[in-house]
Scaffold this active site. Sequence first.
Site, PDB file in Angstrom:
ATOM      1  N   CYS A 385       9.079  19.981  -5.248  1.00 54.60           N
ATOM      2  CA  CYS A 385      10.245  19.612  -6.052  1.00 54.60           C
ATOM      3  C   CYS A 385      10.753  18.238  -5.615  1.00 54.60           C
ATOM      4  O   CYS A 385      10.141  17.232  -5.956  1.00 54.60           O
ATOM      5  CB  CYS A 385      11.301  20.709  -5.991  1.00 54.60           C
ATOM      6  SG  CYS A 385      12.328  20.724  -7.464  1.00 54.60           S
ATOM      7  N   HIS A 511       8.480  25.413  -7.667  1.00 54.55           N
ATOM      8  CA  HIS A 511       8.589  26.006  -6.324  1.00 54.55           C
ATOM      9  C   HIS A 511       7.505  27.074  -6.132  1.00 54.55           C
ATOM     10  O   HIS A 511       7.757  28.249  -6.409  1.00 54.55           O
ATOM     11  CB  HIS A 511       9.961  26.653  -6.144  1.00 54.55           C
ATOM     12  CG  HIS A 511      11.078  25.678  -6.071  1.00 54.55           C
ATOM     13  ND1 HIS A 511      11.646  25.273  -4.889  1.00 54.55           N
ATOM     14  CD2 HIS A 511      11.734  25.012  -7.044  1.00 54.55           C
ATOM     15  CE1 HIS A 511      12.609  24.409  -5.135  1.00 54.55           C
ATOM     16  NE2 HIS A 511      12.684  24.227  -6.434  1.00 54.55           N
ATOM     17  N   GLU A 513       6.507  28.371  -3.502  1.00 53.03           N
ATOM     18  CA  GLU A 513       6.855  29.301  -2.412  1.00 53.03           C
ATOM     19  C   GLU A 513       7.472  30.602  -2.920  1.00 53.03           C
ATOM     20  O   GLU A 513       7.348  31.644  -2.273  1.00 53.03           O
ATOM     21  CB  GLU A 513       7.787  28.612  -1.398  1.00 53.03           C
ATOM     22  CG  GLU A 513       9.209  28.321  -1.864  1.00 53.03           C
ATOM     23  CD  GLU A 513       9.367  27.001  -2.609  1.00 53.03           C
ATOM     24  OE1 GLU A 513       8.374  26.490  -3.147  1.00 53.03           O
ATOM     25  OE2 GLU A 513      10.506  26.494  -2.673  1.00 53.03           O
TER      26      GLU A 513
HETATM   27  N1  GLN Z   1      17.411  17.300  -6.696  1.00 50.84           N
HETATM   28  C1  GLN Z   1      16.176  17.337  -7.450  1.00 50.84           C
HETATM   29  C2  GLN Z   1      16.426  17.746  -8.897  1.00 50.84           C
HETATM   30  O1  GLN Z   1      17.435  18.344  -9.199  1.00 50.84           O
HETATM   31  C3  GLN Z   1      15.175  18.268  -6.783  1.00 50.84           C
HETATM   32  C4  GLN Z   1      15.585  19.707  -6.806  1.00 50.84           C
HETATM   33  C5  GLN Z   1      14.788  20.577  -5.875  1.00 50.84           C
HETATM   34  O2  GLN Z   1      14.152  20.078  -4.934  1.00 50.84           O
HETATM   35  N2  GLN Z   1      14.870  21.877  -6.060  1.00 50.84           N
HETATM   36  O3  GLN Z   1      15.602  17.479  -9.727  1.00 50.84           O
END
Ligand code: GLN
Length: 545
Positions: A385, A511, A513
């Site tokens: 992310c 994600h 994970e």
């Molecule tokens: N802050 C970034 C976004 O909102 C990444 C979010 C994250 O790592 N879950 O796109």
Amino acid sequence: MAESCKYIFVTGGVASSLGKGIISASLAKLLQARGFSVTIQKFDPYINIDPGTLNPYEHGECFVTDDGAETDLDLGHYERFLNFPTSQANNVTTGRVYQSVIDKERKGEFLGKTVQVIPHITDEIKRRVLLLGQTGRYDVVITEIGGTVGDIESLPFIETVRQLRWDLGSQNSLVIHLTLVPYIAAAGELKTKPTQNSVKSLLSYGVQPDIVVCRTEYELGESIKRKVALFCNIQPEQVIQSIDAASIYEVPLLMKKERLDEVVIDRLKLNNFQEPDLAGWEGFLNRLQKPKSSVRIGLIGKYVELKDAYKSIAEAFVHAGAQLECKVNISWIHSESLHEDNIEDKLHSLNGVLIAPGFGARGIEGKVDAVKYARENNIPYFGICLGMQCAVIEYARNVLGLKDVNSSEFSPNAENRVIDLMAEQQDIEDMGGTMRLGAYTCHLAEGTKAFEAYGRKEVSERHRHRYEFNNNYREQFNASGMVTSGINPEKDLVEIIELPNHPWFVGVQFHPEYKSTVANPHPLFVGFVNAAMQKALKGKEKQTA
Ligand code: GLN
């Protein structure tokens, strides 16, 4: 009421953090291994609607389900143990309960009545407890009540348990109370008084536990079990020892040894069960306990002081490591401790670097420097992310040579916003529950590392973000060698980037994970650990040459 479904309530006493989630998940695992269909839900007594708006320092990681619920991290344990997805209905907070009741009140649905904690709040809690059972999908629903008995906040939940036991009857419901039996070193003794007092407090709310699980550092022995049984109005076999274990994954087997599943089956008069089939689980534990090699992965994030903030990532490494019979040692690196002049020192001995998800500008420049070091020094890199977004920023700055590059999250007026706010996020003002959340499809390009890891063309992964790869730059990135190997077909969003001329450099907007379980370690974590193992091997060869 779902007559055929049985309900188990898990409460906690004496202290928090005794592991109600792990006990619930372990019992569920044993019942599942005996052929029952089981789910677990968690009730959290705080007022937030969900943990999505909480700082990870408060309650650790926010777990995300396929249907886009932002939930307590215990749901991650439930999924990892059961290999079965949870949903919005599996996590309920006091805030959500009150919100439903207040919404109904505004609609005039209470017909002029005074709206009160009892019966209106307790009825709403009851409705949500029974919801999962009423789907007809489960033989057993386990409900974990967050907090500790005696807290003001959890009172309505305990009162609901009391009422439900009466509604459902003793063959259809049972209560497990988890307590602590502390060891007093000066006296050389285990003490049962806190457990007795905690059960007394539960009794004062009208709830008699059927099973008391005692968390302990040392074996309880028969005499302690008899003592707890006597003072808690239960039989000694209903006192279950939960001794500290080296790994949470040992707990189902420890609970089996204590016959927790047998006591539950007996009291709930469950029938049609088989001998527990735990062969897969035991195989996993064996591989976990006897690794043949080891790697060191640097996990870079800004909440590293609290390991729970990255729970699912740490567990995904455990699953992948076990599959590869490799011990994954994690070096927790605070992103704000990284500077251009200490990067080499901090990262050179690592076999892999992972940049964790996150929000806000703090620590970003250290992360970008770390990406550069991993890219230039052929250290396997996995960006999740925000970690993918940092990789895109780094590449634009140092390979494409663009000036004033950033994500609009950190620098809204930067000239080259290679990561930009998603179109559907532009007009959103509320913070809670408004990100791109939950499962989305991703198409993989053949011949890429992502495709190699998953071994198929279409996957579904869970998201939690507001910003995305800016498609205006896609051609430029592709032309200079960064491959966009995963694309969301509906919106044409870039979900995976990678570098083919690097041993293993992959960034994902989702994600992975959240989907790694004991039975199904996540393919990208397996791919990454495998690359780290190759790196470690090369390092050793160099040393001996
Ligand atoms: N802050 C970034 C976004 O909102 C990444 C979010 C994250 O790592 N879950 O796109």
